[in-house]
Design a protein around this motif. Structure first.
Motif, PDB file in Angstrom:
ATOM      1  N   UNK A 190       2.421   1.729  23.815  1.00 41.31           N
ATOM      2  CA  UNK A 190       3.560   1.060  23.185  1.00 41.31           C
ATOM      3  C   UNK A 190       3.197   0.350  21.886  1.00 41.31           C
ATOM      4  N   UNK A 191       1.939   0.448  21.491  1.00 42.88           N
ATOM      5  CA  UNK A 191       1.511  -0.195  20.247  1.00 42.88           C
ATOM      6  C   UNK A 191       2.164   0.509  19.066  1.00 42.88           C
ATOM      7  N   UNK A 192       2.514  -0.272  18.072  1.00 42.24           N
ATOM      8  CA  UNK A 192       3.119   0.309  16.877  1.00 42.24           C
ATOM      9  C   UNK A 192       2.059   1.077  16.095  1.00 42.24           C
ATOM     10  N   UNK A 193       2.436   2.230  15.535  1.00 46.91           N
ATOM     11  CA  UNK A 193       1.462   2.982  14.758  1.00 46.91           C
ATOM     12  C   UNK A 193       1.079   2.212  13.500  1.00 46.91           C
ATOM     13  N   UNK A 194      -0.123   2.445  13.045  1.00 46.85           N
ATOM     14  CA  UNK A 194      -0.580   1.799  11.813  1.00 46.85           C
ATOM     15  C   UNK A 194       0.291   2.266  10.650  1.00 46.85           C
ATOM     16  N   UNK A 195       0.528   1.345   9.715  1.00 41.03           N
ATOM     17  CA  UNK A 195       1.322   1.691   8.539  1.00 41.03           C
ATOM     18  C   UNK A 195       0.578   2.758   7.737  1.00 41.03           C
ATOM     19  N   UNK A 196       1.319   3.699   7.145  1.00 40.31           N
ATOM     20  CA  UNK A 196       0.635   4.704   6.328  1.00 40.31           C
ATOM     21  C   UNK A 196      -0.024   4.043   5.117  1.00 40.31           C
ATOM     22  N   UNK A 197      -1.071   4.648   4.652  1.00 40.16           N
ATOM     23  CA  UNK A 197      -1.809   4.113   3.524  1.00 40.16           C
ATOM     24  C   UNK A 197      -1.464   4.896   2.260  1.00 40.16           C
ATOM     25  N   UNK A 198      -1.204   4.176   1.177  1.00 34.15           N
ATOM     26  CA  UNK A 198      -0.970   4.874  -0.090  1.00 34.15           C
ATOM     27  C   UNK A 198      -2.240   5.554  -0.567  1.00 34.15           C
ATOM     28  N   UNK A 199      -3.379   5.148  -0.028  1.00 28.42           N
ATOM     29  CA  UNK A 199      -4.632   5.790  -0.396  1.00 28.42           C
ATOM     30  C   UNK A 199      -4.676   7.245   0.073  1.00 28.42           C
ATOM     31  N   UNK A 200      -3.933   7.561   1.134  1.00 34.19           N
ATOM     32  CA  UNK A 200      -3.917   8.926   1.667  1.00 34.19           C
ATOM     33  C   UNK A 200      -3.222   9.912   0.733  1.00 34.19           C
ATOM     34  N   UNK A 201      -2.413   9.417  -0.195  1.00 38.40           N
ATOM     35  CA  UNK A 201      -1.644  10.296  -1.089  1.00 38.40           C
ATOM     36  C   UNK A 201      -2.516  11.009  -2.119  1.00 38.40           C
TER      37      UNK A 201
ATOM     38  N   UNK B 234      -7.777   3.171 -20.322  1.00 39.97           N
ATOM     39  CA  UNK B 234      -9.042   3.494 -20.985  1.00 39.97           C
ATOM     40  C   UNK B 234      -9.343   4.986 -20.940  1.00 39.97           C
ATOM     41  N   UNK B 235      -8.414   5.768 -20.369  1.00 41.44           N
ATOM     42  CA  UNK B 235      -8.603   7.211 -20.282  1.00 41.44           C
ATOM     43  C   UNK B 235      -9.447   7.646 -19.095  1.00 41.44           C
ATOM     44  N   UNK B 236      -9.732   6.727 -18.172  1.00 47.32           N
ATOM     45  CA  UNK B 236     -10.566   7.044 -17.007  1.00 47.32           C
ATOM     46  C   UNK B 236      -9.693   7.514 -15.845  1.00 47.32           C
ATOM     47  N   UNK B 237     -10.093   8.631 -15.246  1.00 47.01           N
ATOM     48  CA  UNK B 237      -9.386   9.162 -14.084  1.00 47.01           C
ATOM     49  C   UNK B 237      -9.788   8.382 -12.838  1.00 47.01           C
ATOM     50  N   UNK B 238      -8.816   8.170 -11.950  1.00 50.69           N
ATOM     51  CA  UNK B 238      -9.097   7.467 -10.699  1.00 50.69           C
ATOM     52  C   UNK B 238      -7.991   7.755  -9.695  1.00 50.69           C
ATOM     53  N   UNK B 239      -8.220   7.367  -8.454  1.00 56.96           N
ATOM     54  CA  UNK B 239      -7.202   7.378  -7.401  1.00 56.96           C
ATOM     55  C   UNK B 239      -7.053   5.944  -6.918  1.00 56.96           C
ATOM     56  N   UNK B 240      -5.932   5.633  -6.301  1.00 50.35           N
ATOM     57  CA  UNK B 240      -5.693   4.273  -5.832  1.00 50.35           C
ATOM     58  C   UNK B 240      -6.734   3.812  -4.817  1.00 50.35           C
ATOM     59  N   UNK B 241      -7.334   4.746  -4.096  1.00 49.38           N
ATOM     60  CA  UNK B 241      -8.359   4.393  -3.114  1.00 49.38           C
ATOM     61  C   UNK B 241      -9.544   3.665  -3.766  1.00 49.38           C
ATOM     62  N   UNK B 242      -9.638   3.745  -5.086  1.00 49.79           N
ATOM     63  CA  UNK B 242     -10.673   3.016  -5.820  1.00 49.79           C
ATOM     64  C   UNK B 242     -10.595   1.518  -5.516  1.00 49.79           C
ATOM     65  N   UNK B 243      -9.392   1.045  -5.177  1.00 55.13           N
ATOM     66  CA  UNK B 243      -9.173  -0.380  -4.938  1.00 55.13           C
ATOM     67  C   UNK B 243      -9.172  -0.729  -3.451  1.00 55.13           C
ATOM     68  N   UNK B 244      -9.668   0.182  -2.630  1.00 55.42           N
ATOM     69  CA  UNK B 244      -9.719  -0.069  -1.189  1.00 55.42           C
ATOM     70  C   UNK B 244     -10.476  -1.365  -0.927  1.00 55.42           C
TER      71      UNK B 244
ATOM     72  N   UNK C 233       8.346  -5.289  -7.318  1.00 53.00           N
ATOM     73  CA  UNK C 233       6.922  -5.529  -7.139  1.00 53.00           C
ATOM     74  C   UNK C 233       6.594  -5.257  -5.680  1.00 53.00           C
ATOM     75  N   UNK C 234       5.490  -4.574  -5.459  1.00 54.06           N
ATOM     76  CA  UNK C 234       5.095  -4.184  -4.112  1.00 54.06           C
ATOM     77  C   UNK C 234       3.689  -4.718  -3.847  1.00 54.06           C
ATOM     78  N   UNK C 235       3.522  -5.375  -2.708  1.00 47.71           N
ATOM     79  CA  UNK C 235       2.214  -5.882  -2.306  1.00 47.71           C
ATOM     80  C   UNK C 235       1.577  -4.875  -1.358  1.00 47.71           C
ATOM     81  N   UNK C 236       0.375  -4.439  -1.712  1.00 47.32           N
ATOM     82  CA  UNK C 236      -0.375  -3.460  -0.928  1.00 47.32           C
ATOM     83  C   UNK C 236      -1.657  -4.140  -0.464  1.00 47.32           C
ATOM     84  N   UNK C 237      -1.934  -4.042   0.838  1.00 52.22           N
ATOM     85  CA  UNK C 237      -3.158  -4.676   1.338  1.00 52.22           C
ATOM     86  C   UNK C 237      -4.381  -3.805   1.060  1.00 52.22           C
ATOM     87  N   UNK C 238      -5.536  -4.288   1.419  1.00 49.26           N
ATOM     88  CA  UNK C 238      -6.788  -3.601   1.120  1.00 49.26           C
ATOM     89  C   UNK C 238      -6.978  -2.275   1.836  1.00 49.26           C
ATOM     90  N   UNK C 239      -6.114  -2.003   2.823  1.00 56.18           N
ATOM     91  CA  UNK C 239      -6.167  -0.716   3.522  1.00 56.18           C
ATOM     92  C   UNK C 239      -5.144   0.269   2.972  1.00 56.18           C
TER      93      UNK C 239
END
Length: 186
Positions: free
Chosen positions: A18-29, A37-47, A152-158
Motif C-alpha cells: 500500500x506504499x505510494x510509489x516513488x515520484x518519477x524523476x526528471x533525471x530519467x528523461x 557557455x555552450x556546454x552539453x549536459x543533462x539535468x542529472x548533472x545536478x543530482x 517556478x518548480x522545485x525539484x529535489x536532489x533525486x
C-alpha cells in the motif's frame, strides 16, 4: 515465535503493497541540454542538489522579464550558503531563436551570471517534453511571440518535483520559498 514472525512478515508485506510509489524523476528523461557557455549536459548533472526550474525565452517582452526580475530579487535575498546549495535552471521555450550566445546576453541583461544560474536550451521536442513535466503551458503565436505560463518548480536532489508556484509577486513570503529554504537546510 514462528507465528509472530509470520505475522510481522504479513504486516510488512501489506505496508509495502500500500506504499505510494516513488515520484518519477526528471533525471530519467535524459533531456539533452546546452547551457549558456555552450556546454552539453543533462539535468542529472545536478543530482543531489535542489533546483528551482522554470522556462522562458529570450525575446519575451512581458512575462519572462517579470519572472527573471522576481527570481533575481528572490535569489539575492538568499544567503551565500543557500545559493551555493541551489541551482536555478531556466530552459528556453524558443529553441529556434535562443542559442548559447543569446542566453549569455539574457544572463548579462538580467544579472544572472555565475552560481546558481543555469540558462539552457534544447531541441523543440525535448522543450515540449520538459514543459509537460514541469506543467508549463505554452504556444507559439503567429507573430513569433510565445504565450506561456509563469511557473517556478522545485525539484529535489533525486529529481522529484516537490512543489511549484505561479505566485511571483510575493515570492519571498510564499510557502514555496519556505519549502526551498527547508530543503536547503535553513
Amino acid at each position: 515465535m514462528k507465528r509472530l514472525i509470520a505475522t510481522a512478515v504479513l504486516a510488512l508485506s501489506a505496508m509495502l503493497a500500500h506504499a505510494e510509489p516513488a515520484a518519477p524523476s526528471i533525471f530519467d528523461a535524459k533531456l539533452p541540454l546546452v547551457d549558456q557557455e555552450g556546454k552539453s549536459f543533462e539535468l542529472a548533472k545536478f543530482k543531489g542538489q535542489p533546483m528551482v526550474m522554470t522556462m522562458f525565452y529570450g525575446n519575451c517582452k512581458v512575462a519572462c522579464p517579470m519572472t527573471l526580475h522576481a527570481l533575481h530579487e528572490w535569489v539575492d535575498g538568499l544567503s551565500q550558503q543557500e545559493r551555493d546549495k541551489l541551482k536555478v535552471v531556466m530552459v528556453s521555450l524558443d529553441p529556434a531563436h535562443d542559442t548559447p550566445a543569446s542566453l549569455v546576453q539574457v544572463a548579462g541583461m538580467h544579472h544572472l551570471e555565475g552560481n546558481p544560474w543555469v540558462l539552457a536550451v534544447t531541441d523543440a521536442s525535448h522543450t515540449r517534453t520538459l514543459s509537460a513535466m514541469l506543467d508549463i503551458r505554452y504556444r507559439q503565436l503567429a507573430d513569433g511571440e510565445i504565450n506561456h505560463s509563469m511557473r517556478l518548480v522545485l525539484v529535489d536532489g533525486q529529481g522529484a518535483i516537490v512543489d511549484a508556484t505561479e505566485d511571483l509577486q510575493t515570492l519571498p513570503d510564499t510557502a514555496f520559498s519556505k519549502h526551498v529554504r527547508q530543503m536547503l537546510g535553513n
